[in-house]
Design a protein around this motif. Sequence first.
Motif, mmCIF file in Angstrom:
data_model
loop_
_atom_site.group_PDB
_atom_site.id
_atom_site.type_symbol
_atom_site.label_atom_id
_atom_site.label_comp_id
_atom_site.label_asym_id
_atom_site.label_seq_id
_atom_site.Cartn_x
_atom_site.Cartn_y
_atom_site.Cartn_z
ATOM 1 N N GLY A 1 0.767 -1.228 0.000
ATOM 2 C CA GLY A 1 0.000 0.000 0.000
ATOM 3 C C GLY A 1 0.797 1.277 0.000
ATOM 4 N N HIS A 2 2.134 1.228 -0.083
ATOM 5 C CA HIS A 2 2.925 2.450 -0.088
ATOM 6 C C HIS A 2 2.536 3.333 -1.273
ATOM 7 C CE1 HIS A 2 6.385 0.600 2.515
ATOM 8 N NE2 HIS A 2 5.244 0.723 3.165
ATOM 9 N N GLY A 3 2.561 4.646 -1.051
ATOM 10 C CA GLY A 3 1.967 5.579 -2.000
ATOM 11 C C GLY A 3 2.538 5.559 -3.398
ATOM 12 N N HIS A 4 3.827 5.240 -3.549
ATOM 13 C CA HIS A 4 4.392 5.248 -4.897
ATOM 14 C C HIS A 4 4.096 3.948 -5.642
ATOM 15 C CE1 HIS A 4 7.296 3.873 -1.973
ATOM 16 N NE2 HIS A 4 8.112 3.404 -2.889
ATOM 17 N N HIS A 5 3.314 3.060 -5.025
ATOM 18 C CA HIS A 5 2.812 1.865 -5.705
ATOM 19 C C HIS A 5 1.286 1.854 -5.785
ATOM 20 C CE1 HIS A 5 6.798 -0.112 -5.683
ATOM 21 N NE2 HIS A 5 6.948 0.546 -4.547
ATOM 22 N N SER A 6 0.654 2.605 -4.897
ATOM 23 C CA SER A 6 -0.814 2.594 -4.819
ATOM 24 C C SER A 6 -1.457 3.930 -5.165
ATOM 25 C CB SER A 6 -1.247 2.188 -3.407
ATOM 26 O OG SER A 6 -0.887 3.190 -2.457
ATOM 27 N N GLY A 7 -0.661 4.951 -5.438
ATOM 28 C CA GLY A 7 -1.207 6.291 -5.628
ATOM 29 C C GLY A 7 -2.133 6.433 -6.818
ATOM 30 N N GLY A 8 -1.973 5.553 -7.821
ATOM 31 C CA GLY A 8 -2.852 5.606 -8.985
ATOM 32 C C GLY A 8 -4.110 4.773 -8.827
ATOM 33 N N SER B 1 -1.577 4.048 1.460
ATOM 34 C CA SER B 1 -0.931 5.235 2.003
ATOM 35 C C SER B 1 -1.776 6.472 1.739
ATOM 36 C CB SER B 1 0.448 5.404 1.360
ATOM 37 O OG SER B 1 1.000 6.664 1.679
ATOM 38 N N GLU B 2 -1.705 7.417 2.674
ATOM 39 C CA GLU B 2 -2.417 8.680 2.508
ATOM 40 C C GLU B 2 -1.536 9.750 1.875
ATOM 41 O OE1 GLU B 2 -5.621 9.171 3.064
ATOM 42 O OE2 GLU B 2 -5.806 7.061 3.626
#
Length: 256
Positions: A67-74, A88-89
């Motif tokens: 869930g880290h943002g640079h893998h889940s941000g999209g 991640s928020e």
Amino acid sequence: MPINTPAVIEIDRKTWLIQEYGLDCCYALLGADSGLLIDTGCGRMPIRKLAERLFEGRPYDVVLTHGHGHHSGGAKQFEAVHCAEALSEKSKEDFIGTDFHAPDFSFAEKDTEILPLFTGDVFDLGGREVLCIRTPGHSEGGCTFYDSQTGIAFVGDACMWKMKVECVADALTGLMLLKRMCPNINRFYPGHVDHTDYRALPASVLDDAIGACRTILAPDRKHDRQSRKVAYRSVTLQYKMDWAELEPHSPYPLGL
């Protein structure tokens, strides 16, 4: 030189690496009936548009290695994604670096449904099956996706040459599970690769990562405790776990 366009590289038949401006990697796999997108980047590229072009109009699932943002941000470009932990928020602006010059990109965020992932989940793409194995350590809900057709394990940040681990005991548990369940892995594609060299990591990196974990957890602990870093063959592992935490503590079930 600044990177200002996503790279789309076919690394095997109907298997693509999508690199987000030199930062992180997503992967698209296509079978006879459907597709599978592994990770969504940090949200600075039109990952949905890129994936749907590769999937040629077929239905598809979206899964996240963690869930880290640079893998889940999209992820909010999609109606639903599969992930074994909370997302991640962090905003996509948190991941801009000196070599990261993405053009402005915005999208209408969807109310994305987060679907669970467990060890043993299989995504049947039509003549091509992808197995999920829980591999915590780098994050509490980390997952690896093994494609038996190509022998590739898409491992996110759970197993690579330079590893960052929250809990070493969790990492060892997941990596040993991966080795047991997928003995025919022939190469790894992680969540980050050098943008000048898109080659896979060799299968031997798994044994080296396991060796690094065992070195840290060994009773004699013959390594630099202050730096919390171990080099074992090809792998350098940096960890955060407290010395007293020798047992796995991930709250997310492996699903065995």
